[in-house]
Design an enzyme around this catalytic site. Sequence first.
Site, short mmCIF file in Angstrom:
data_model
loop_
_atom_site.label_atom_id
_atom_site.label_comp_id
_atom_site.label_asym_id
_atom_site.label_seq_id
_atom_site.Cartn_x
_atom_site.Cartn_y
_atom_site.Cartn_z
N HIS A 68 34.70 53.54 45.37
CA HIS A 68 35.17 52.21 44.96
C HIS A 68 34.02 51.19 45.05
CE1 HIS A 68 38.32 48.93 44.76
NE2 HIS A 68 37.38 48.26 45.42
N GLU A 69 33.37 51.14 46.20
CA GLU A 69 32.29 50.17 46.38
C GLU A 69 31.11 50.48 45.48
OE1 GLU A 69 33.06 47.47 47.81
OE2 GLU A 69 34.90 48.24 48.72
N GLU A 128 36.91 44.16 40.01
CA GLU A 128 37.81 45.19 40.52
C GLU A 128 38.07 46.26 39.44
OE1 GLU A 128 38.40 45.24 43.62
OE2 GLU A 128 40.13 46.54 43.94
#
Length: 498
Positions: A269-270, A299
């Site tokens: 995700h990061e 996001e």
Amino acid sequence: MSELFENPRIKQILVKYRRIWALHHASSLMGWDNDVNMPKMGVAARGAAQAEISAMIHELTTSRDFVDLVESVDEDSLNDYERGVIRVLKRGIRIATSLPKEHVMEMSKVSSEAVHYWAEARQKNDFSIFRDYLQKIVELNMKSAEYLGYDEHPYDALLDLYEEGYTTRDYQRIFDSIESRLTRLLDRIISSGKFPQRHTLEELRYEEENMKRVNTEILKLFSFPLGERSRMDVSAHPFTVSIGTRNDVRITTRYELVDFRRSLLATVHEFGHALYELQIDPRIDMSPIGGGVSSGIHESQSRFWENVIGRSREFSSLILPILRENLNLRDIDEDSLYRYFNMVRRDFIRTEADEVTYNLHILLRFKMEKMLIAGEITADEAPEKWNEEFEALLGIVPDTYSEGILQDIHWSMGAIGYFPTYTLGTLLAVQIGEHARRDLGNFSDLVSSGNFDPVKKYLEEKVHRYGGTYAPKELLRRSFGEDVDPEYYIRYLEKKYL
Ligand code: MG
């Protein structure tokens, strides 16, 4: 490569902006250090120094000569990048000048106390400790909305702070089109039993150093420039920060020593957030448009890597050898791993939610925020309302406040209007994924063979390189010919889970 900023006025503005940029640079580094390295006792002084830097940024942004210079530019004579600079600066000036200094100071004072009481309330499962702070924060946000101005709903003014151009009406349209379909889909998925609600790998314990090797190997598959232009560290809540430039973009992850997918997917995700910043056009680096455009678009990039790639069958098969080598996974096959990454269950905690239930958690928060800001409910009535709505959406009721209304830090920090950007991001991740599948043709093969360069190139072309040049809706229209469309998401879930 030719220069993107040619207009003499713009060049003048950028010279003046350099001082604001330097303060942002310092502030980002101090924030990163606060969450990654700092000894406990240093926190108070760091907070005070950060507040001074924020005040300096505010002064420079609203100083008469800077504002006059920005307003003197004839926008018709500008190219898209230059126009983006003016859009971003004018927006910052509008927000900074609309909110009176005393109001901003009160907000920051109340929220810094509220975070403390929220943590205590959550730990003791006692909502009354936080209740009056929540009410105060809602009232301060109502005031902010009046200062900022809005056309239809006071919530609009707050939503716009986190996602430029998106209103209550926009989000209402999105949620209206997914609410009943998601709840029915959830019923069908759970009763089909195809995806498990529990998995033995959730109990598997691991050593931090082994998991760190797994995460590093996966980042290598993505050609993440560790050590060159980025770092990976550990923090309580994983995050990504660009230290004022595309050449220093840092991520963090966490190691809970059990249930490894949490560490793995947090890292992926990061990485998605970081890749956005790493691939911004170098010619706009260190300018007002030299960062990701908004929370929702950011996001969408992290969720693209986490969900569309990280939770795919192809990715499970690609990384299985890495997991076998570093964790004790001899008995696990590819199919079992895929199911571990894609369990679906009704649960209380948003941050642990799967792809199917996640947006129901956000919808609940959207409903709550909208009612609170309109004054339709008070903080005192909020927990009961929370449980009522939770039951309607997810069919279960939390036993404790800690697993219910007190689970998230956002409201205590003063942020009302942030949550909906998570839904925007999750939906757009899938939508952009479908475009990539169509445009690249061999998307599955690229993922299963670990050939991520064409995928990265695609995201660079369509999204990353522009930074903040275009507002979110304009970026989507230019690159994909459409605004966010929830149909992609529903179809994706049906296809994947049924
Ligand atoms: Mg994120």
